[in-house]
Design an enzyme around this catalytic site. Structure first.
Site, mmCIF file in Angstrom:
data_model
loop_
_atom_site.group_PDB
_atom_site.id
_atom_site.type_symbol
_atom_site.label_atom_id
_atom_site.label_comp_id
_atom_site.label_asym_id
_atom_site.label_seq_id
_atom_site.Cartn_x
_atom_site.Cartn_y
_atom_site.Cartn_z
ATOM 1 N N ASP A 140 76.702 -31.586 87.971
ATOM 2 C CA ASP A 140 75.410 -32.245 87.692
ATOM 3 C C ASP A 140 75.280 -32.896 86.418
ATOM 4 O OD1 ASP A 140 71.798 -30.818 87.474
ATOM 5 O OD2 ASP A 140 72.827 -32.897 87.293
ATOM 6 N N TYR A 157 70.131 -25.925 84.270
ATOM 7 C CA TYR A 157 68.617 -26.529 85.119
ATOM 8 C C TYR A 157 69.222 -27.777 85.921
ATOM 9 C CZ TYR A 157 64.001 -28.522 85.517
ATOM 10 O OH TYR A 157 62.885 -28.969 86.028
ATOM 11 N N LYS A 200 68.233 -40.091 84.653
ATOM 12 C CA LYS A 200 68.095 -40.582 83.364
ATOM 13 C C LYS A 200 68.814 -41.864 83.063
ATOM 14 C CE LYS A 200 68.027 -35.648 82.060
ATOM 15 N NZ LYS A 200 66.789 -35.174 81.556
HETATM 16 P P1 KE4 Z 1 64.613 -34.852 86.947
HETATM 17 O O1 KE4 Z 1 64.147 -34.466 88.264
HETATM 18 O O2 KE4 Z 1 63.812 -34.112 85.846
HETATM 19 O O3 KE4 Z 1 64.840 -36.289 86.993
HETATM 20 O O4 KE4 Z 1 65.960 -34.240 86.704
HETATM 21 C C1 KE4 Z 1 66.242 -32.794 86.849
HETATM 22 C C2 KE4 Z 1 67.609 -32.577 86.131
HETATM 23 C C3 KE4 Z 1 68.688 -32.351 86.687
HETATM 24 N N1 KE4 Z 1 69.891 -32.063 86.087
HETATM 25 C C4 KE4 Z 1 69.806 -31.678 84.975
HETATM 26 C C5 KE4 Z 1 71.057 -31.637 84.087
HETATM 27 C C6 KE4 Z 1 68.717 -31.882 84.138
HETATM 28 O O5 KE4 Z 1 68.530 -31.968 82.790
HETATM 29 C C7 KE4 Z 1 67.588 -32.407 84.647
HETATM 30 C C8 KE4 Z 1 66.335 -32.647 83.790
HETATM 31 N N2 KE4 Z 1 66.205 -32.461 82.531
HETATM 32 C C9 KE4 Z 1 65.048 -31.887 81.855
HETATM 33 C C10 KE4 Z 1 65.420 -31.828 80.424
HETATM 34 N N3 KE4 Z 1 66.253 -30.869 80.049
HETATM 35 C C11 KE4 Z 1 64.048 -32.833 82.328
HETATM 36 C C12 KE4 Z 1 62.682 -32.995 81.132
HETATM 37 C C13 KE4 Z 1 61.456 -32.156 81.890
HETATM 38 O O6 KE4 Z 1 61.541 -31.515 82.773
HETATM 39 O O7 KE4 Z 1 60.568 -32.744 81.449
#
Ligand code: KE4
Length: 431
Positions: free
Chosen positions: A240, A145, A268
């Site tokens: 990533d 993801y 994060k």
């Molecule tokens: P954000 O746009 O949510 O800040 O980051 C996206 C993202 C990109 N790359 C990786 C490896 C990530 O894990 C994420 C976001 N992680 C999720 C939890 N697995 C965010 C939680 C959510 O979607 O509410």
């Protein structure tokens, strides 16, 4: 049963004004059932909900809270910064300080651009790779993801899998056609794509440690093979590390596995709990980003002084001697306790861990890729989640996530978690 009546009332209101009553799908408890919990406050390893119930937190806002919630130094620095300004929309010194700190901690990053989320970071990184190479296609891995950018919602993990929409409606087929799918831990699946699309692949993006199909570690040689194949074919290798950056080591997963990508995306922890993402890497590539170069990317609140300050203070604190060794000792203790419980209960479930990221999979088979993750019994996970919640332990409301420890988790929290884990597993086993 814990009283969640105020959470229930608030959710009934929330669903009238926000889609699914939440601002991010995985929070809606769709895959674990019941009502999402609304929280009031957080301190250290603990969350307090609007009904006054307290929980040991293993979500940590999905990774940012590696120090624990509301660290006094971070809060104090935010308070001071907010008295000066909240946003200029113009350069401020603290942006340089955070950029320098990131570059110091992640050697492969020579230059970095701050954005406002992990999604923005990954979207920008592939646009940059396309602009830099003049090529079109991007390789991603099933189950990984990278946020909700159109190019990534193809066999995406995390909430996309949890809600059963790994390929989202609304993504134009023309965009999806430029995303090539490989299998995690299967370098031959990448070699095949490179052979089929010579000279047309701009980037390969991968979570070096996959945290969005549950926690799946790279097998020996996998990341090195990706580095070799991308080097040979002029493909920009993007790690990533939005989740693993500053989490699994000061220099991220790339420092653990000693593989230097061309670009890294971050999020994060870099924001210390405020909205920050970043992408950075080789100067030669980053110099293509506007206004230095022609690849356009911008953001009203990018480099916002509050977010920069929270991130900078967080990175300074995790850089202190012994921080990761301490976190490792706590994480190993929790991991050993869970493994001992599985043994005692004769439940040979598969577990994974790297540093303070852990995962308990409700399957007996090793989980090495997306297919393996999808074999998990998500009903059992849901039951386990609810049993743990009732015992004051807050886990990710989805099997396809990782659990995060913080520096604020002490012996008391770890022992309470191990005891709750035993009772919860027993309840699931005997259902
Ligand atoms: P954000 O746009 O949510 O800040 O980051 C996206 C993202 C990109 N790359 C990786 C490896 C990530 O894990 C994420 C976001 N992680 C999720 C939890 N697995 C965010 C939680 C959510 O979607 O509410």
């Amino acid at each position: 049963m814990l009283d969640h009546s105020r959470s229930k009332d608030l959710y009934a209101k929330a669903v009238n004004v926000m889609p699914g009553g939440v601002n991010s799908p995985v929070r809606a408890f769709r895959s674990v059932g019941g009502n999402p919990i609304f929280f009031q406050s957080a301190k250290g390893a603990w969350l307090t909900d609007v009904d006054g119930n307290r929980y040991i937190d293993y979500v940590g806002s999905w990774g940012p809270m590696i120090l624990g919630h509301s660290h006094p130094t971070v809060i104090q620095s935010l308070w001071k910064e907010s008295r000066m300004a909240t946003s200029f929309g113009a350069p401020a010194e603290v942006e340089i300080e955070l950029a320098e700190k990131v570059i110091e901690m992640v050697p492969s990053i020579e230059m970095v651009r701050m954005v406002n989320s992990g999604t923005e970071a990954t979207m920008s990184a592939i646009r940059l790779a396309r602009g830099y190479t003049g090529r079109q296609k991007v390789i991603k891995f099933a189950g990984c993801y990278h946020g909700h950018g159109d190019s990534f919602l193809i066999q995406a993990g995390s909430g996309a899998t949890t809600l059963g929409v790994p390929n989202s409606p609304g993504v134009p087929p023309s965009i999806a056609a430029d995303t090539l799918l490989a299998d995690f831990n299967d370098s031959e699946s990448v070699a095949r794509l490179v052979r089929e699309h010579p000279q047309d692949i701009a980037a390969l993006i991968v979570e070096p440690v996959a945290g969005n199909m549950g926690l799946v570690l790279p097998e020996d040689g996998f990341l090195q093979a990706l580095r070799r194949m991308t080097e040979e074919s002029g493909i920009v290798l993007i790690f990533d590390e939005v989740m693993t950056g500053f989490r699994v080591a000061p220099g991220g997963a790339q420092s653990v596995y000693d593989v230097a990508p061309d670009l890294t995306t971050l999020g994060k922890i870099i924001g210390g709990g405020l909205p920050v993402g970043a992408y950075g890497g080789k100067r030669e590539i980053m110099e293509h980003v506007a206004p230095a170069g022609p690849v356009y990317q911008a953001g009203t609140l990018s480099g916002n002084p509050l977010a920069m300050r929270a991130g900078l203070e967080t990175l300074r604190l995790i850089s202190e001697p012994g921080f990761y060794e301490n976190l490792e000792a706590k994480s190993a203790k929790l991991d050993a306790g869970i493994k001992a419980n599985l043994e005692k209960l004769d439940m040979p479930l598969y577990t994974s861990r790297i540093g303070s990221m852990l995962c308990l999979f409700f399957t007996r088979e090793p989980v090495l890729d997306y297919e393996g993750a999808k074999r998990c019994d998500t009903e059992q996970y849901a039951a386990y989640f609810q049993e743990m919640l009732q015992r004051g332990v807050y886990l990710a409301p989805a099997q396809f996530e990782a659990a995060f420890l913080s520096a604020a988790h002490g012996d008391e929290e770890i022992e309470q978690t191990i005891a709750a884990n035993y009772e919860a597993l027993k309840a699931v086993r005997d259902r």
